[in-house]
Scaffold this active site. Structure first.
Site, PDB file in Angstrom:
ATOM      1  N   ASN A  11       0.872  -1.171   0.000  1.00  0.00           N
ATOM      2  CA  ASN A  11       0.000   0.000   0.000  1.00  0.00           C
ATOM      3  C   ASN A  11       0.911   1.222   0.000  1.00  0.00           C
ATOM      4  OD1 ASN A  11      -1.837   2.004   0.492  1.00  0.00           O
ATOM      5  ND2 ASN A  11      -2.490   1.264   2.515  1.00  0.00           N
ATOM      6  N   TRP A  12       1.066   1.813  -1.191  1.00  0.00           N
ATOM      7  CA  TRP A  12       2.003   2.945  -1.300  1.00  0.00           C
ATOM      8  C   TRP A  12       1.415   4.229  -0.726  1.00  0.00           C
ATOM      9  CZ3 TRP A  12       4.540   2.415  -6.887  1.00  0.00           C
ATOM     10  CH2 TRP A  12       5.348   1.271  -6.890  1.00  0.00           C
ATOM     11  N   LYS A  13       0.108   4.202  -0.437  1.00  0.00           N
ATOM     12  CA  LYS A  13      -0.577   5.396   0.102  1.00  0.00           C
ATOM     13  C   LYS A  13      -0.299   6.604  -0.812  1.00  0.00           C
ATOM     14  CE  LYS A  13      -0.428   3.263   4.587  1.00  0.00           C
ATOM     15  NZ  LYS A  13      -0.394   3.376   6.027  1.00  0.00           N
ATOM     16  N   HIS A  99      -9.726   0.969   4.733  1.00  0.00           N
ATOM     17  CA  HIS A  99      -8.470   1.180   5.459  1.00  0.00           C
ATOM     18  C   HIS A  99      -8.723   2.171   6.600  1.00  0.00           C
ATOM     19  CE1 HIS A  99      -4.403   2.492   6.362  1.00  0.00           C
ATOM     20  NE2 HIS A  99      -3.998   1.369   5.794  1.00  0.00           N
ATOM     21  N   GLU A 101      -7.167   4.624   7.585  1.00  0.00           N
ATOM     22  CA  GLU A 101      -6.965   6.045   7.237  1.00  0.00           C
ATOM     23  C   GLU A 101      -8.196   6.592   6.511  1.00  0.00           C
ATOM     24  OE1 GLU A 101      -3.144   5.445   5.381  1.00  0.00           O
ATOM     25  OE2 GLU A 101      -2.311   5.020   7.362  1.00  0.00           O
ATOM     26  N   GLU A 169      -5.645  -4.856  10.675  1.00  0.00           N
ATOM     27  CA  GLU A 169      -4.677  -3.777  10.806  1.00  0.00           C
ATOM     28  C   GLU A 169      -4.946  -2.975  12.077  1.00  0.00           C
ATOM     29  OE1 GLU A 169      -2.674  -2.897   6.850  1.00  0.00           O
ATOM     30  OE2 GLU A 169      -4.214  -1.412   7.171  1.00  0.00           O
ATOM     31  N   GLY A 175       2.181   2.470  10.798  1.00  0.00           N
ATOM     32  CA  GLY A 175       3.115   3.578  10.628  1.00  0.00           C
ATOM     33  C   GLY A 175       3.775   4.031  11.922  1.00  0.00           C
ATOM     34  N   SER A 215       3.204  -1.906  10.503  1.00  0.00           N
ATOM     35  CA  SER A 215       4.658  -1.925  10.736  1.00  0.00           C
ATOM     36  C   SER A 215       5.316  -3.269  10.442  1.00  0.00           C
ATOM     37  CB  SER A 215       4.973  -1.457  12.163  1.00  0.00           C
ATOM     38  OG  SER A 215       4.509  -0.135  12.354  1.00  0.00           O
ATOM     39  N   GLY A 236       2.779  -1.026   4.334  1.00  0.00           N
ATOM     40  CA  GLY A 236       2.823   0.401   4.004  1.00  0.00           C
ATOM     41  C   GLY A 236       4.267   0.850   3.825  1.00  0.00           C
ATOM     42  N   GLY A 237       4.824   1.453   4.874  1.00  0.00           N
ATOM     43  CA  GLY A 237       6.168   2.050   4.816  1.00  0.00           C
ATOM     44  C   GLY A 237       7.225   1.168   4.161  1.00  0.00           C
TER      45      GLY A 237
HETATM   46  P1  PGA Z   1       2.610   0.426   7.717  1.00  0.00           P
HETATM   47  O1  PGA Z   1       1.159   0.586   7.046  1.00  0.00           O
HETATM   48  O2  PGA Z   1       3.214  -0.825   7.170  1.00  0.00           O
HETATM   49  O3  PGA Z   1       3.366   1.664   7.282  1.00  0.00           O
HETATM   50  O4  PGA Z   1       2.404   0.368   9.182  1.00  0.00           O
HETATM   51  C1  PGA Z   1       0.322  -0.511   6.858  1.00  0.00           C
HETATM   52  C2  PGA Z   1      -0.986  -0.061   6.244  1.00  0.00           C
HETATM   53  O5  PGA Z   1      -1.463   1.019   6.590  1.00  0.00           O
HETATM   54  O6  PGA Z   1      -1.582  -0.771   5.418  1.00  0.00           O
END
Ligand code: PGA
Length: 253
Positions: A11-13, A99, A101, A169, A175, A215, A236-237
């Site tokens: 997930n590159w966001k 998600h 977010e 999640e 994050g 994470s 994500g990251g």
């Molecule tokens: P993260 O994000 O790996 O940066 O914690 C995961 C996500 O939001 O899908």
């Protein structure tokens, strides 16, 4: 051998301009040649503006492309939105929905997530539906109550084990660098699978993939993925760094 083929999804966001995104995609295409696609499914979900160009790069590779969100209708006067059919048109096979977010910054509630998932499935996309508790929920021992509610109310009736993936999640782990422990993750994944068996009769609970996000890094991916009910990750990251994301795929395949 694992019962379910793991899914490793990036997930590159809202990260990366053209140059970076294309070179990251090219780097991944080169590396995945070393993997056997029978052992792992790989997906990347870039920002909408990058979908078309990245899809060209992925042609002939085992990596699939997906969207990070979509609307609950396929056409109309919805300024700024993207329809499931548009994602399909851009080459997407999957879409991430619900998600945390989206839930927290755009007030997306379960009912909306469910209608998005329903139309996305009808449009031929597979869906990754996210659930997860925040820190206050976990501290006050409400985790299971919260995710049970999210699961029951966000998964539509046309979902089944082959077109739907559930992503657990925990918000406090996204994050933040704070990963849930393998035991905590396994506990919730097992719970989700039981809930699916009991309440979501269209879905074969033994076959549906339940992936973990929050994470995930090369250093912790192996032990997380080794848990019996963990069928991959939503990253994500660490998915923004080619070598890290590749290492996670290797640890899972
Ligand atoms: P993260 O994000 O790996 O940066 O914690 C995961 C996500 O939001 O899908």
């Amino acid at each position: 051998m694992a019962k379910r083929r793991p899914l490793i999804a990036a997930n590159w966001k809202m990260n990366g301009l053209t140059k970076d995104s294309l070179s990251r995609a090219k780097g991944l295409v080169t590396r995945v040649k070393k993997l056997d696609k029978a052992n792992v499914e790989v997906l990347i979900c870039p920002p909408f503006t990058m979908l078309h160009a990245i899809n060209q790069i992925l042609k002939g590779s085992m990596i699939k492309i997906g969207g990070q969100d979509c609307h609950y209708k396929n056409f109309g006067a919805y300024t700024g939105d993207i329809a499931p059919l548009m994602l399909r048109d851009a080459g997407c096979k999957y879409v991430i929905l619900g998600h945390s977010e989206r839930r927290s910054y755009y007030n997306e509630i379960d009912k909306l997530v469910k209608s998005k998932a329903e139309i996305a499935l009808k449009s031929g996309l597979k869906v990754i539906i996210c659930v997860g508790e925040n820190l206050a929920d976990r501290t006050s021992k409400k985790t299971k109550r919260i995710i049970r509610q999210q699961l029951r109310n966000s998964v539509p009736a046309n979902a089944n084990a082959s077109n739907t993936v559930i992503a657990y999640e925990p918000i406090w782990a996204i994050g933040t660098g704070k990963t849930a422990t393998p035991t905590q993750v396994q506990d919730i994944h097992y719970f989700l699978r039981q809930e699916i068996a009991n309440k979501l009769k269209n879905i074969d609970s033994d076959k549906i993939r339940i992936i973990y996000g929050g994470s995930v890094k090369p250093e912790n991916s192996q032990e997380l993925m080794a848990e019996p009910d963990v069928d991959g990750g939503l990253i994500g990251g660490a998915s923004l760094v080619v070598s890290d994301f590749f290492k996670i795929m290797q640890n899972c395949s």
